[in-house]
Design an enzyme around this catalytic site. Structure first.
Site, PDB file in Angstrom:
ATOM      1  N   LYS A 158       0.812  -1.214   0.000  1.00 14.63           N
ATOM      2  CA  LYS A 158       0.000   0.000   0.000  1.00 14.63           C
ATOM      3  C   LYS A 158       0.847   1.267   0.000  1.00 14.63           C
ATOM      4  O   LYS A 158       1.904   1.334   0.638  1.00 14.63           O
ATOM      5  CB  LYS A 158      -0.920   0.004   1.218  1.00 14.63           C
ATOM      6  CG  LYS A 158      -1.903  -1.164   1.258  1.00 14.63           C
ATOM      7  CD  LYS A 158      -2.879  -1.119   0.103  1.00 14.63           C
ATOM      8  CE  LYS A 158      -3.931  -2.207   0.225  1.00 14.63           C
ATOM      9  NZ  LYS A 158      -4.950  -2.118  -0.834  1.00 14.63           N
ATOM     10  N   HIS A 290      -9.701  -8.322  -8.388  1.00 17.38           N
ATOM     11  CA  HIS A 290      -9.562  -7.971  -6.981  1.00 17.38           C
ATOM     12  C   HIS A 290     -10.261  -9.064  -6.186  1.00 17.38           C
ATOM     13  O   HIS A 290     -11.415  -9.398  -6.446  1.00 17.38           O
ATOM     14  CB  HIS A 290     -10.213  -6.616  -6.721  1.00 17.38           C
ATOM     15  CG  HIS A 290     -10.138  -6.159  -5.301  1.00 17.38           C
ATOM     16  ND1 HIS A 290     -11.130  -6.421  -4.377  1.00 17.38           N
ATOM     17  CD2 HIS A 290      -9.193  -5.452  -4.639  1.00 17.38           C
ATOM     18  CE1 HIS A 290     -10.800  -5.886  -3.217  1.00 17.38           C
ATOM     19  NE2 HIS A 290      -9.625  -5.288  -3.347  1.00 17.38           N
TER      20      HIS A 290
END
Length: 371
Positions: A158, A290
């Site tokens: 991230k 995803h």
């Protein structure tokens, strides 16, 4: 095949240590499973994710009464109706009815869809990099090291949740640990504007192992996406919250993305999920699902990827990877698949080809309390 019973399994787990991304910290993980049973005894499992109280009321008060007595073979019309009430619940129903159809035909889900192109799919280790510790970078590095030892060759980490300078320090530390042979994906969770996102280009010229930059901008800025994509030296990916193929069309028409990322549990059912993948092929872009929020939905993403035509002719790089959650999450093991050297073999048995781990289901049943 008349539907005679539907069972629901709301699951909840509070994390020992919070972890997160640019959207904030996760302090718990949830899962909502359903099992649809027909009068002939054939059953199918589905999964969705949302606030458990809302899901549970929706199923018990409206969706289950609607489905009882209906024909399980009418998947498309049933799912289309449920979409109007709760789109994510419709996804769970679509999975369960798909498995029932496969079992009734005495075949696997992949065979129901026309057969697989490949027996295994690459997966990448997906991390929630931030933690509420001053030493969050070292903790992130340790987490990545542990998964690399398990054989993962691709990782997603991230960015966008702290200062640009601190994020660069974090990625540099990971580059030093992982080495250039490990593909690294950077996920910003729509944290930047175009100028901030473009600052990463300076480092992309140094880091030769970047797989893609994921969701750098909010999706209400398609022109900025197209501009950014044209100027970056790495692919741009995104779209995990799109609800179906129609929402991808303008993004693909404007050449905003190199890779689309539909989520089985965020679109209007497994059939529309597969439509999204095929749409990517028609537009000549890649598709990498995803699949962070559930193991059963991830399994369906793997099935769909196994049945998807290759995106290229490059040996060992002809099919896109699928996301694999490696953070603390007991629900990852609800389905007994495990990667080996960054690859997952596709089950071949009837239906989904594996069983739901009922020990985990029984251990983590939500007690109905507030969270």
């Amino acid at each position: 095949m008349k539907i005679v019973r539907i069972e629901t399994f709301p699951l909840f787990h509070r994390l020992e240590k919070p972890y997160g991304d640019a959207n904030g910290f996760k302090r718990y993980r949830t899962c909502y499973l359903i099992r649809i049973i027909t009068e002939s005894g054939i059953d199918g499992w589905g999964e969705c994710v949302d606030w458990l109280p809302a899901l549970h009321v929706g199923f018990t008060k409206r969706i289950i009464p609607f489905l009882l007595g209906k024909q399980a073979g009418s998947r498309l019309s049933l799912v289309r109706t449920i979409q109007k009430w709760h789109q994510r619940a419709a996804s769970a129903v679509s999975m369960a009815l798909t498995e029932i159809a496969a079992k009734a035909a005495d075949c696997s889900v992949c065979e129901l869809w026309g057969g697989r192109y490949r027996e295994e799919i690459p997966v990448y280790a997906s991390f929630q990099s931030y933690s509420d510790s001053p030493q969050w970078i070292s903790r992130s590095v340790s987490n990545v090291e542990a998964q690399l030892k398990k054989g993962f060759e691709q990782i997603k980490v991230k960015i966008g949740g702290t200062s640009f300078k601190e994020d660069v320090r974090h990625i540099n530390a990971l580059q030093h640990t992982a080495g250039s042979s490990i593909t690294m994906i950077l996920d910003a969770n729509q944290s930047y504007d175009a100028a901030a996102a473009f600052k990463w280009e300076r480092y992309f010229s140094e880091w030769t192992n970047i797989g893609w930059l994921e969701e750098p901008l909010p999706f209400d800025q398609p022109q900025d996406y197209a501009m950014l994509r044209s100027r970056l030296s790495v692919p741009v990916a995104g779209g995990e919250n799109m609800k179906g193929p129609a929402q991808y069309v303008p993004l693909l028409s404007q050449r905003c993305l190199d890779i689309i990322q539909p989520d089985v549990m965020h679109v209007n059912g497994i059939d529309e999920f597969r439509d999204c993948l095929q749409l990517a092929r028609y537009f000549g872009v890649r598709a990498s699902a995803h699949a962070y929020d559930g193991s059963l939905s991830r399994l369906y993403a793997l099935f769909a990827q196994a049945c998807l035509p290759p995106w290229s002719k490059m040996k060992n790089d002809h099919i896109e990877p699928i996301e694999w959650d490696v953070m603390e999450n007991p629900f990852t093991d609800l389905v007994s698949l495990q990667p080996s050297k960054g690859m997952v073999h596709i089950p071949k048995g009837k239906g989904i080809g594996t069983e739901i781990n009922m020990e985990i289901v029984n251990r983590y049943k939500w007690d109905g309390s507030a969270y």
